[in-house]
Design an enzyme around this catalytic site. Structure first.
Site, mmCIF file in Angstrom:
data_model
loop_
_atom_site.group_PDB
_atom_site.id
_atom_site.type_symbol
_atom_site.label_atom_id
_atom_site.label_comp_id
_atom_site.label_asym_id
_atom_site.label_seq_id
_atom_site.Cartn_x
_atom_site.Cartn_y
_atom_site.Cartn_z
ATOM 1 N N HIS A 108 0.806 -1.214 0.000
ATOM 2 C CA HIS A 108 0.000 0.000 0.000
ATOM 3 C C HIS A 108 0.843 1.269 0.000
ATOM 4 O O HIS A 108 0.339 2.356 -0.260
ATOM 5 C CB HIS A 108 -0.987 0.005 1.183
ATOM 6 C CG HIS A 108 -0.377 0.233 2.521
ATOM 7 N ND1 HIS A 108 0.030 -0.780 3.361
ATOM 8 C CD2 HIS A 108 -0.120 1.375 3.186
ATOM 9 C CE1 HIS A 108 0.500 -0.276 4.487
ATOM 10 N NE2 HIS A 108 0.423 1.034 4.407
ATOM 11 N N ASP B 147 0.152 -7.646 1.380
ATOM 12 C CA ASP B 147 0.572 -6.263 1.603
ATOM 13 C C ASP B 147 2.089 -6.159 1.648
ATOM 14 O O ASP B 147 2.666 -5.490 2.512
ATOM 15 C CB ASP B 147 -0.034 -5.676 2.886
ATOM 16 C CG ASP B 147 0.113 -4.146 2.913
ATOM 17 O OD1 ASP B 147 0.280 -3.552 1.835
ATOM 18 O OD2 ASP B 147 0.082 -3.557 4.018
ATOM 19 N N SER C 228 4.562 2.793 7.718
ATOM 20 C CA SER C 228 4.286 1.573 6.958
ATOM 21 C C SER C 228 5.456 1.199 6.064
ATOM 22 O O SER C 228 6.031 2.040 5.374
ATOM 23 C CB SER C 228 3.050 1.752 6.091
ATOM 24 O OG SER C 228 1.889 1.611 6.858
#
Length: 509
Positions: A232, A265, A348
């Site tokens: 992402h 992910d 992230s």
């Protein structure tokens, strides 16, 4: 509750990459060989709706608030879980309470120097830790807070006295520290030592595309210039957009996507023109050996603040997390490591390190306050850390990264059955029908060979309790295609067991 991309929980936590992950009841996942937009439900997923019920939604704290595009768009699959929204001014840092404190107490009785096992970051006292070291340390911290409060409260009186006594000789009672910097606890195994070694191998990733921009993190995976991060974080830049990776020394390189695994992910990008740089891959630990209570260090770019280091512990393992961006993107599933190290939008894709400086996970989702995506995470509708961060175990990430580098696409293990995404904490039920009215258990699939039937409720995979469809998906994806697993399931109120050999499915589509 829905977590934002950077999270997972025991009841499948719905983590949203960038805002709350929306959960829709009645969703199903094709655990069979056919896969929809989302990889097989732990057992092979079709095109499931975001999990409902047990899963807790998590928001991916990816891209910081450097976006200029749609507010709160950056999330899982959008280029970074946290904020692709417009730039948000960062408030000036607030000085910490208790930077001072009274004089140190006497050292405890002899004994070899060393760090107490409960606190790997504690500074070894001279002569070794005494029996009351823990109590003394806590007392010192408390004293520091009290001293800071007293100083703040006494400023007015002090200034008043100075004004009334200007005839004094101006002597000062200020004390200057004479401590030798060499005596500080900056050994290679201290937080400072680990951070100094790891930071040069961590990059801040800026992704732009589709009118959106976001900031995330990644780290050097090998000497060939591959960078490991979250899918992402780079999703929008992978669609004809732009990706750049900036090192701690400020040197910036363009990058291109090598492969993406939306369901896991995980993504791998490669630096362009980095032949002038010596790349030092971060060492990878064995994440299966992590224990609750182990010390952790997270490195990333929360809200665009590159090179930020935070510490904490492993607060739980095997947290089932379903994370999404809350914008309709398919969710990602993981059986995550939970940490209380502060993780925010922009973290992230960054490394979660152990006390030896080795990577144990990739920071991916967080549980925002209030269970949704509201509240100040670097973009409108984003919230910050509440001490519930989630990381993809590095054993899984390493395996997926190897697949992406070799073939450019992920491989997912499947059981070959369509399962309902709900469950209410009672297991994962095999649907009566598959996607588009097809069979929920195709002929010749692993599930069919193991004797499973529509309506069976799977309650365990090996020793892991399964409370919902998303939990089953995340748990299956910790294994490899071809592995044998033991399933415990209920049929007509009776418990049964079956051994099943996991099948495989390539790609996310």
């Amino acid at each position: 509750m829905q977590p934002q991309h950077e999270t997972r929980s025991d009841s499948p936590t719905n983590a949203s990459t960038e805002g709350p992950g929306s959960t829709a009841p009645g969703g199903s996942a094709d655990a069979g060989a056919r896969g929809g937009a989302i990889p097989g439900s732990g057992a092979g997923v079709g095109t499931p709706a975001p999990p409902a019920g047990p899963p807790v939604a998590m928001n991916k704290p990816e891209p910081g608030d450097t976006g200029q595009g749609g507010v709160g768009q950056g999330g899982a699959g959008q280029g970074g879980g946290w904020g692709y929204g417009p730039n948000t001014p960062t408030p000036p840092p607030v000085p910490p309470y208790g930077s001072g404190g009274g004089p140190a107490g006497p050292a405890g009785p002899g004994g070899p120097g060393g760090v107490p096992p409960h606190d790997p970051w504690a500074m070894p006292p001279a002569g070794g830790p005494g029996p009351d070291q823990g109590k003394r340390r806590r007392g010192a911290l408390l004293a520091g807070v009290v001293v800071a409060a007293l100083v703040a409260g006494g400023v007015g009186g002090g200034l008043g006295f100075w004004a009334a006594d200007r005839g004094s000789n101006g002597d000062t009672t200020t004390i200057t520290s004479s401590s030798d910097p060499k005596t500080l606890n900056r050994s290679p195994k201290s937080v400072a030592g680990i951070a100094a070694k790891a930071l040069p191998s961590v990059v801040t990733i800026q992704s732009s595309g589709g009118g959106e921009e976001g900031t995330g993190t990644g780290f050097v995976f090998d000497k060939e210039g591959h960078i490991l991060t979250n899918n992402h974080v780079v999703a929008n830049g992978a669609r004809g957009g732009k990706l750049t990776a900036t090192f701690s020394d400020g040197k910036k390189y363009s990058a291109q996507v090598v492969g993406e695994a939306q369901g896991y992910d995980v993504a791998v990008i490669k630096l362009k023109g980095a032949g002038d740089r010596k790349l030092n891959p971060l060492p990878l630990a064995n994440s299966s050996g992590v224990a609750v209570g182990d010390a952790t260090i997270a490195i990333g770019a929360p809200f665009g603040l590159s090179g930020t280091v935070t510490t904490g512990i492993i607060s739980a393992k095997n947290r089932p997390v379903a994370s999404s961006d809350g914008q309709g993107a398919n969710p990602s599933y993981m059986s995550a490591l939970q940490t209380d190290a502060s993780i925010n939008p922009g973290n992230s894709g960054g490394p979660l390190l152990d006390a030896q400086g080795a990577v144990i996970g990739i920071n991916s989702a967080i549980q925002p306050a209030g269970g949704g995506g509201g509240g100040g995470m670097g973009g409108q509708g984003q919230s910050g850390s509440v001490g519930l961060g989630f990381a993809i175990p590095v054993n899984q990430a390493k395996r997926v990264a190897g697949q992406l580098i070799k073939t450019g696409q992920p491989v997912y293990p499947v059981i070959g059955a369509t399962v309902e995404l709900g469950g209410g904490g009672n297991g994962a039920t095999i649907s009566q029908n598959g996607e588009g009215g097809s069979e929920s258990i195709p002929s010749g699939s692993p599930a069919e060979k193991a004797g499973l039937k529509p309506g069976d409720r799977i309650t365990k995979l090996n020793d892991t309790v399964i409370d919902s469809g998303p939990t089953l998906i995340g748990t299956i994806w910790t294994h490899k295609p071809g592995e044998k697993v033991k399933l415990t399931y209920e049929r007509d109120g009776k418990a049964h067991t079956a051994e099943l050999t996991l099948g495989s499915r390539k790609g996310d589509k």
